[in-house]
Design an enzyme around this catalytic site. Structure first.
Site, PDB file in Angstrom:
ATOM      1  N   GLU A 248       0.883  -1.172   0.000  1.00  0.00           N
ATOM      2  CA  GLU A 248       0.000   0.000   0.000  1.00  0.00           C
ATOM      3  C   GLU A 248       0.914   1.214   0.000  1.00  0.00           C
ATOM      4  O   GLU A 248       1.421   1.613   1.044  1.00  0.00           O
ATOM      5  CB  GLU A 248      -0.882   0.005   1.259  1.00  0.00           C
ATOM      6  CG  GLU A 248      -1.910  -1.098   1.309  1.00  0.00           C
ATOM      7  CD  GLU A 248      -3.042  -0.910   0.320  1.00  0.00           C
ATOM      8  OE1 GLU A 248      -3.175   0.182  -0.263  1.00  0.00           O
ATOM      9  OE2 GLU A 248      -3.785  -1.875   0.111  1.00  0.00           O
ATOM     10  N   CYS A 282      -2.465   9.609   2.088  1.00  0.00           N
ATOM     11  CA  CYS A 282      -2.083   8.881   0.871  1.00  0.00           C
ATOM     12  C   CYS A 282      -3.126   9.084  -0.214  1.00  0.00           C
ATOM     13  O   CYS A 282      -2.791   9.166  -1.385  1.00  0.00           O
ATOM     14  CB  CYS A 282      -1.873   7.405   1.172  1.00  0.00           C
ATOM     15  SG  CYS A 282      -3.277   6.623   1.980  1.00  0.00           S
TER      16      CYS A 282
END
Ligand code: NDP
Length: 504
Positions: A248, A282
């Site tokens: 991720e 993010c």
């Protein structure tokens, strides 16, 4: 929970001394933590391996009860944990509450859906095995190593921890060296809420070396959340032992604002998506592509809203300081690069210590670092495009592809744009919403990584599929036997001709 208690929960074998985590606003020490070396990490993983067997043997229903006890514990102490997140990460208390809320919700979903998603399921055995029963089930991997970042120190690691635990794995978690106290609190909370399988969730602390040791410690999978650059290192380390990885990584998410979009709503969402958590998200919006029809109104609306934002550490601040001092240098470099390339600063553009003014950049060339690389600060670039198609082309033209957003008055058009956006997730007429839907998978494409947390895919990510067949009745002719009659192959070919031969 006092920090001394949190420290009690981390393993005694520490190896290489200690390190401090500090409050990014004041520099005050938040906690002192052991640097776990390779031996200490291996010992922790071995303890987790024993716990993993007991945890897996409990079965879905018993695990669900314990996961519920854990989320209950978190939910009852949200303010205490939010205070710690505020002190160690710098974000406002209210944003920390929101982050913990999301984590609790994901814990609930993972616990409630594990059996249905992963439990044994009969499948059609097909023509060739019609006399067999066939089933598939998803079995845990044993111990899952989780390496997490500092920007959402509760929500982000919980995306792996909750789903890995619900799938029947034990977890060893290595938080960022910038947020170890939050990690220690989460691990200590587990021990308090689930004392009978306390070692199913353990913590190791330290810097990148401790993380690398976790990669080498014989875990069944390593779930990494962090930058693409570190992700490459983690993959290389995991490759030594063929340890599978979940990546991720970072993002550079784009918003497309179409001709018929609700401009006020789009501006509000862009400002929240770009500036909340000081832009250290993010899936934060970093680039906006607004069509000529709405560009001027959109820029005016964004600029007006940004004027109300104020970074700080007090209760009224809209966002906090940069958690990691070195991130200010990255933001400064992107601002300098954008200006040098002809970009205009519509508002903001100043970096004072750890505090970065909310910044809106216009006319930044697409080749600039401010458009190509993850900035991870409270900045937005806004570009004028002829139409949404051009916006999509530009949005898709970089190597990162995590999330994104489309604002449009037409559902059909918005869905079409969302489908074609090169990203793992897209929210229509909002930002970041996909992260708050536990049933939806979360993850990226390209340099943003691979694999998924959250939802059914996130549960399966921490399992291996196991296929089982069981013969129900023996057939007079067994094709998979040296004793089959010579004519069996001809008979089989005839049957195949009848069933499949008509397709041209
Ligand atoms: P980093 O990549 O710097 O670090 C991530 C984690 O990896 C930290 O715990 C770090 O430890 C550890 N680490 C560093 N080096 C190594 C190594 N060689 N081997 C093993 N582990 C190592 O990311 P940040 O912590 O700075 O987090 C920000 C990044 O995370 C951004 O790029 C952001 O986009 C991304 N992110 C992605 C999310 C997603 O779901 N896709 C969600 C949230 C953030 P230490 O801190 O101790 O150095």
């Amino acid at each position: 929970m006092p920090l001394s208690e949190e420290l009690d929960s981390v393993p005694a074998t520490t190896g290489r001394g200690t390190f401090e985590s500090t409050d990014p606003a004041t520099g005050a020490v938040v906690g002192v933590f052991p640097v776990h070396d390779a031996d200490a990490v291996r010992e922790t993983v071995e303890r987790a391996r024993v716990a993993a067997e007991r945890w897996a043997a409990l079965g879905f229903a018993e695990r669900r009860l314990r996961l519920a006890a854990y989320r209950g514990y978190l939910a009852r102490r949200m303010h205490e944990l939010a205070d710690l997140v505020h002190r160690e990460n710098g974000k406002p208390h209210a944003d920390a509450i929101l982050e913990i809320t999301l984590a609790v919700d994901h814990l609930a979903w993972a616990g409630a859906h594990a059996r249905k998603t992963l439990g044994p399921r009969r499948v059609n055995p097909g023509l060739l095995a019609a006399n067999h029963a066939a089933s598939v089930e998803y079995q845990p991997l044993g111990v899952v190593g989780v390496i997490g970042p500092w920007n959402y120190p509760v929500f982000t690691p919980m995306g792996s921890i909750a789903y890995a635990l619900a799938a029947g794995n034990a977890v060893v978690f290595k938080p960022s060296e910038y947020t170890p106290a939050v990690g220690a609190w989460l691990a200590a909370a587990w021990r308090a809420a689930v004392p009978d399988v306390a070692d199913a969730f353990q913590l190791v602390t330290g810097s990148g070396e401790t993380g690398a040791a976790l990669c080498r410690a014989g875990v069944g999978k390593l779930a990494f959340t962090g930058s693409a650059a570190t992700g490459r290192e983690v993959m290389a380390t995991c490759a030594e032992t063929l340890t599978p990885v979940l990546m991720e990584c970072g993002g550079k998410d784009a918003m497309i604002v179409d001709d018929d979009a609700d401009v006020v709503a789009a501006a509000d969402a862009a400002v929240w998506g770009g500036m909340s958590n000081a832009g250290q998200t993010c899936i934060g919006i970093e680039r906006v592509y607004a069509t000529s029809a709405v560009y001027d109104r959109f820029v005016a609306e964004v600029t007006r809203r940004v004027a109300d934002l104020r970074p700080g550490s007090d209760d009224a601040a809209t966002y906090g300081p940069m958690t990691m001092a070195s991130q200010s240098d990255v933001v400064r470099r992107h601002l300098d690069d954008a200006r040098a390339a002809g970009g205009r600063v519509a508002t903001g553009g100043t970096v004072e210590g750890g505090y970065i003014a909310p910044t809106v950049l216009l006319d930044v060339p697409e080749s600039s670092a401010a458009v190509q690389e993850e900035t991870f600060g409270p900045t937005l670039t806004i570009a004028r495009v002829a139409d949404a198609e051009e916006g999509l082309r530009r949005a898709n033209a970089i190597s990162l592809g995590l999330g994104g957003s489309v604002f449009s008055g037409s559902t059909a058009r918005a869905v079409d744009l969302a489908r074609r956006m090169r990203s793992g997730m897209t929210s229509i007429n909002s930002v970041l919403t996909f992260a708050s839907v536990p049933a939806l998978p979360f993850g990226g494409v390209g340099d943003s990584g691979f694999g998924r947390v959250h939802g059914a895919d996130g549960l399966r990510e921490f399992t291996r599929a196991k296929a089982i067949t069981r013969q129900r009745v023996a057939l007079p002719v067994n094709l998979m036997s040296f004793g089959r009659p010579p004519a069996a192959a001809d008979a089989l070919a005839r049957v195949m001709g009848v069933v499949h031969g008509r397709h041209r």
